[in-house]
Design a protein around this motif. Structure first.
Motif, PDB file in Angstrom:
ATOM      1  N   THR A  59     -42.591   7.670 -16.676  1.00  0.00           N
ATOM      2  CA  THR A  59     -41.115   6.829 -16.216  1.00  0.00           C
ATOM      3  C   THR A  59     -41.720   6.515 -14.697  1.00  0.00           C
ATOM      4  OG1 THR A  59     -38.950   7.921 -16.369  1.00  0.00           O
ATOM      5  CG2 THR A  59     -40.381   6.658 -18.055  1.00  0.00           C
ATOM      6  N   ASP A  60     -40.560   5.558 -13.558  1.00  0.00           N
ATOM      7  CA  ASP A  60     -40.183   4.867 -12.705  1.00  0.00           C
ATOM      8  C   ASP A  60     -39.541   6.539 -12.258  1.00  0.00           C
ATOM      9  OD1 ASP A  60     -41.417   2.992 -12.602  1.00  0.00           O
ATOM     10  OD2 ASP A  60     -39.505   1.738 -12.515  1.00  0.00           O
ATOM     11  N   THR A  61     -38.707   6.930 -12.557  1.00  0.00           N
ATOM     12  CA  THR A  61     -38.141   8.271 -12.581  1.00  0.00           C
ATOM     13  C   THR A  61     -39.152   9.654 -12.149  1.00  0.00           C
ATOM     14  OG1 THR A  61     -35.900   7.615 -13.963  1.00  0.00           O
ATOM     15  CG2 THR A  61     -36.216   9.527 -13.286  1.00  0.00           C
ATOM     16  N   GLU A  62     -39.501   9.434 -13.746  1.00  0.00           N
ATOM     17  CA  GLU A  62     -40.103  10.628 -13.270  1.00  0.00           C
ATOM     18  C   GLU A  62     -41.446  10.205 -12.039  1.00  0.00           C
ATOM     19  OE1 GLU A  62     -40.705  11.360 -18.351  1.00  0.00           O
ATOM     20  OE2 GLU A  62     -41.802  10.238 -17.415  1.00  0.00           O
ATOM     21  N   ARG A  63     -41.907   9.028 -12.015  1.00  0.00           N
ATOM     22  CA  ARG A  63     -42.629   9.319 -10.864  1.00  0.00           C
ATOM     23  C   ARG A  63     -42.409   9.728  -9.705  1.00  0.00           C
ATOM     24  NH1 ARG A  63     -43.947   4.701 -12.182  1.00  0.00           N
ATOM     25  NH2 ARG A  63     -46.096   4.725 -13.053  1.00  0.00           N
ATOM     26  N   GLN A  64     -40.557   9.414  -8.995  1.00  0.00           N
ATOM     27  CA  GLN A  64     -40.428   9.368  -8.510  1.00  0.00           C
ATOM     28  C   GLN A  64     -39.676  10.938  -8.253  1.00  0.00           C
ATOM     29  OE1 GLN A  64     -38.899   7.852  -6.037  1.00  0.00           O
ATOM     30  NE2 GLN A  64     -38.318   9.055  -4.620  1.00  0.00           N
ATOM     31  N   THR A  65     -39.792  12.011  -9.481  1.00  0.00           N
ATOM     32  CA  THR A  65     -39.265  13.237  -8.706  1.00  0.00           C
ATOM     33  C   THR A  65     -40.607  14.104  -8.955  1.00  0.00           C
ATOM     34  OG1 THR A  65     -37.784  13.037 -11.292  1.00  0.00           O
ATOM     35  CG2 THR A  65     -39.007  15.578 -10.968  1.00  0.00           C
ATOM     36  N   GLU A 103     -41.493  13.309  -4.965  1.00  0.00           N
ATOM     37  CA  GLU A 103     -40.329  14.513  -4.501  1.00  0.00           C
ATOM     38  C   GLU A 103     -40.795  15.847  -4.387  1.00  0.00           C
ATOM     39  OE1 GLU A 103     -36.022  11.896  -5.618  1.00  0.00           O
ATOM     40  OE2 GLU A 103     -35.816  13.492  -6.107  1.00  0.00           O
TER      41      GLU A 103
END
Length: 136
Positions: free
Chosen positions: A66-72, A75
């Motif tokens: 997901t986009d959230t997982e990608r961002q994590t 980071e």
């Protein structure tokens, strides 16, 4: 039976910066440079050791992420908490000086560790931790 490590995978966030570090600073050979859909996968390795390679890949490209997982993931890479690799050299101090001269991100200067290894550490341009041991 012999088992060897053939490929290790580390993420990169900038293919040209990764080439500058692995090819130009460490002196690794570029064995493959594959582009697809605006992304690049680089295979590099130490000269004279074709059996051992590092695949530098664009991170978080799996379609199930997901986009959230990608961002994590991005980071964690930036913090140096995602990928790590240990290299060995027969002249740790010379390699350390060479990497410092090109502006590599020093994490630890060469030192004798209590567990019997002399090593130093850097982050590559993506943030991956590279420990470098003095070969025996």
């Amino acid at each position: 039976m012999k088992i060897s490590i053939h490929y290790a995978f580390l993420p990169h966030t900038d293919a040209d910066a990764a080439l500058g570090f692995y090819r130009d600073a460490l002196g690794f050979e570029v064995r493959n440079d594959v582009g697809y859909d605006g992304l690049r996968w680089l295979t590099v390795g130490p000269a004279g050791q074709p059996e051992t390679s590092i695949v530098l890949h664009p991170p978080a490209t799996d379609p199930g992420i997901t986009d959230t997982e990608r961002q994590t993931i991005l980071e964690l890479i930036a913090k140096g908490s995602y990928g790590a690799l240990t290299l060995a050299t027969d002249d740790l101090d010379d390699l350390f000086d060479r990497l410092v001269a090109v502006g590599a991100d020093v994490v630890q200067e060469p030192m004798d560790q209590p567990y019997g290894v002399r090593d130093c550490a850097f982050r590559d341009p993506a943030g991956n931790l590279l420990r470098i041991n003095q070969a025996a």
